[in-house]
Scaffold this motif. Structure first.
Motif, PDB file in Angstrom:
ATOM      1  N   PRO A  56       0.817  -1.224   0.000  1.00 11.46           N
ATOM      2  CA  PRO A  56       0.000   0.000   0.000  1.00 11.46           C
ATOM      3  C   PRO A  56       0.846   1.267   0.000  1.00 11.46           C
ATOM      4  O   PRO A  56       0.437   2.286  -0.541  1.00 11.46           O
ATOM      5  CB  PRO A  56      -0.806  -0.111   1.294  1.00 11.46           C
ATOM      6  N   HIS A  57       2.050   1.195   0.584  1.00 15.37           N
ATOM      7  CA  HIS A  57       2.918   2.365   0.652  1.00 15.37           C
ATOM      8  C   HIS A  57       3.095   3.034  -0.718  1.00 15.37           C
ATOM      9  O   HIS A  57       3.102   4.253  -0.834  1.00 15.37           O
ATOM     10  CB  HIS A  57       4.285   1.957   1.215  1.00 15.37           C
ATOM     11  N   GLN A  91       1.071   2.745  -3.264  1.00 18.48           N
ATOM     12  CA  GLN A  91      -0.198   3.067  -3.926  1.00 18.48           C
ATOM     13  C   GLN A  91      -0.813   4.360  -3.420  1.00 18.48           C
ATOM     14  O   GLN A  91      -1.491   5.054  -4.181  1.00 18.48           O
ATOM     15  CB  GLN A  91      -1.204   1.929  -3.699  1.00 18.48           C
ATOM     16  N   ASP A  92      -0.544   4.645  -2.132  1.00 18.44           N
ATOM     17  CA  ASP A  92      -1.240   5.769  -1.505  1.00 18.44           C
ATOM     18  C   ASP A  92      -1.114   7.050  -2.312  1.00 18.44           C
ATOM     19  O   ASP A  92      -0.003   7.482  -2.638  1.00 18.44           O
ATOM     20  CB  ASP A  92      -0.696   6.009  -0.083  1.00 18.44           C
ATOM     21  N   GLY A  93      -2.253   7.619  -2.643  1.00 15.98           N
ATOM     22  CA  GLY A  93      -2.256   8.924  -3.310  1.00 15.98           C
ATOM     23  C   GLY A  93      -2.332   8.852  -4.816  1.00 15.98           C
ATOM     24  O   GLY A  93      -2.377   9.897  -5.472  1.00 15.98           O
TER      25      GLY A  93
END
Ligand SMILES: Cc1ncc(COP(=O)(O)O)c(C=O)c1O
Length: 464
Positions: free
Chosen positions: A165-166, A168-170
């Protein structure tokens, strides 16, 4: 007057970080300065980098597995010179270039017989984008299943099947129809495949982030289920391919027969970007299925002569120097020497990996004083202990390594495949010494880690 690159390098070497701060990624510069990675490397050969003072650094990072054959290999340099000196026609586009045909032939010769058609592109992410498109075109389905922890690149399609997720965020929204399952969760894979809407299951034989892989026959069962439900199996060999795991391809550790594989990174020996997709001819033809779709998937620089010539030279070097066999041997030696360290350092939890993609995972040590240090650091930031080890390996022993992934207490090493026993020994001795220094709590190493935190480095450097 033609530009003089030698003069630029001679006159301006040393301005690197200032230039990047001004014109490129200044956040990365801040991180490098904070963790003591702001070295100025002047030369590189084989497994070593050299700084302005001629000091030698052992490269156990290999440009994230680009320099499998070692840096600046003479055979690849010669291939580049040959291409340039011959004034070859390049990227005519409306022709069929020779060198791409010869490299495709050379790759096919080294792969299992069913992988008999090749598509060339420019990077790992681009290879993954193409693999997704090939799978969708071949099956007429849209769904994709990938694994938690996966890293397949940072373009939008690759990001959609990302298991971290790191990264993917944003950046959402992502491709529709993407599902993630835990390594080992066959029930989840099966229930997704049963819907009949899944084009492919995508795996890395050994995940680059965290160096994780199933210790059982999970992949074989996934392959069986894919066959049963008409989905394809894609093996992302961008990092694991071409010898890194001690076999030519990572999927060979499980005797798999993936329908599509992707390659990049080390294929061109470290000078020129390259990527490749290899698949069955019948899958390939489903994308290019009629005359007016002959370039429906393509990339301008995909088959460029420099990349192709470098690819040919690299494959030859891997074979001539017995690098696949050397990887298996050096990997075994490293694992056994590191397991000896594990006996002496309770902070080592596990050594894992295949060939020369290896992880040293840490956990809370048994010694009371160290426990305090460990707990303190973990309250601040989970990666800090490993970052402290990585920084100490570089600053005290001149060995380049990395934190394996965000949120993991894991050190990752990716040595060039041509290392020998001397390099193995050097690394093991250095790690032993750094872990011994960690026992001095409070002490300079722990101060160093707290310092990282004080410099508001909340996310230590773990980059793909
Ligand atoms: C397994 C894997 N797939 C894909 C990629 C993406 O490759 P690239 O950085 O060339 O786009 C990487 C990069 O680290 C990788 O490790």
């Amino acid at each position: 007057m033609p530009i003089d690159i030698k003069q630029i390098v001679t006159e301006r070497l040393g301005e690197n970080y200032d230039l990047h701060e001004r014109y490129i990624n200044r956040t990365l510069v801040s991180v490098q300065r904070t963790i003591g990675f702001d070295k100025i490397y002047a030369n590189a050969r084989g497994a070593y980098l050299y700084d302005l003072d001629g000091l030698e650094y052992l490269d156990f990072l290999s440009g994230y597995s680009v320099f499998n054959i070692g840096r600046n290999h003479p055979a690849v340099k010669q291939a580049i010179r040959d291409v340039v000196d011959m004034d070859l026609p390049n990227m005519v586009q409306m022709d069929c270039s020779l060198l791409s045909g010869v490299l495709a032939e050379a790759l096919v010769k080294r792969m299992p017989a069913h992988l008999n058609a090749v598509f060339f592109c420019n990077s790992g992410a681009e290879a993954m984008e193409g693999a997704i498109k090939f799978a969708r075109a071949a099956t007429g389905r849209g769904g994709l299943v990938s694994l938690e922890g996966a890293f397949h690149g940072l373009s939008m399609g690759a990001l959609s099947i990302m298991g971290n997720p790191h990264f993917q965020d944003g950046f959402g929204p992502y491709l529709e129809g993407c599902h993630r399952v835990q390594i080992g969760n066959l029930t989840a894979v099966e229930s997704l495949l049963t819907t009949g809407g899944i084009a492919a299951v995508i795996m890395e034989p050994v995940q680059g982030k965290g160096v994780k892989y199933p210790k059982d026959n999970f992949f074989n069962e996934v392959q069986r289920l894919c066959r049963e439900h008409g989905a394809l199996l894609i093996s992302d060999e961008v990092q694991c391919g071409l010898g890194r795991t001690g076999k030519w391809f990572g999927f060979q550790h499980w005797d798999l027969e993936p329908d599509i594989i992707t390659l990049a990174k080390s294929l061109s020996g470290g000078f020129v970007p390259v990527g490749a997709i290899a698949t069955r001819r019948e899958i390939y033809q489903k994308t290019f299925n009629q005359m007016d779709r002959c370039v429906v998937h393509s990339s301008t620089f995909g088959r460029n002569n420099l990349a192709m010539a470098c690819g040919l030279a690299t494959l030859q070097v891997i074979e001539d120097e017995g690098l696949v066999e050397n990887t298996a041997r050096m990997g075994e030696l490293l694992v056994s020497r590191l397991n000896e360290l594990k006996e002496r350092h309770s902070v080592i939890k596990e050594i894992r990996g295949k060939g020369l993609i290896l992880a040293i995972e840490f956990h809370e040590p048994k010694e009371l004083a160290l426990k305090l240090g460990w707990k303190g650091l973990h309250k601040m930031e989970v990666n800090l202990f490993t970052q402290m080890v990585v920084t100490s390996l570089l600053s005290r022993h001149r060995i380049l390594t990395q934190v394996a992934a965000h949120g993991l207490d894991t050190l990752k090493i990716l040595p060039p495949l041509m290392i020998g026993e001397a390099e193995v020994e050097k690394f093991v001795m250095a790690l032993d010494s750094v872990l011994k220094d960690c026992r001095k709590f409070p002490g300079p190493l722990w101060d160093l880690a707290a310092n990282f935190f004080r410099h508001s480095l909340r996310k230590p450097a773990s980059v793909p």
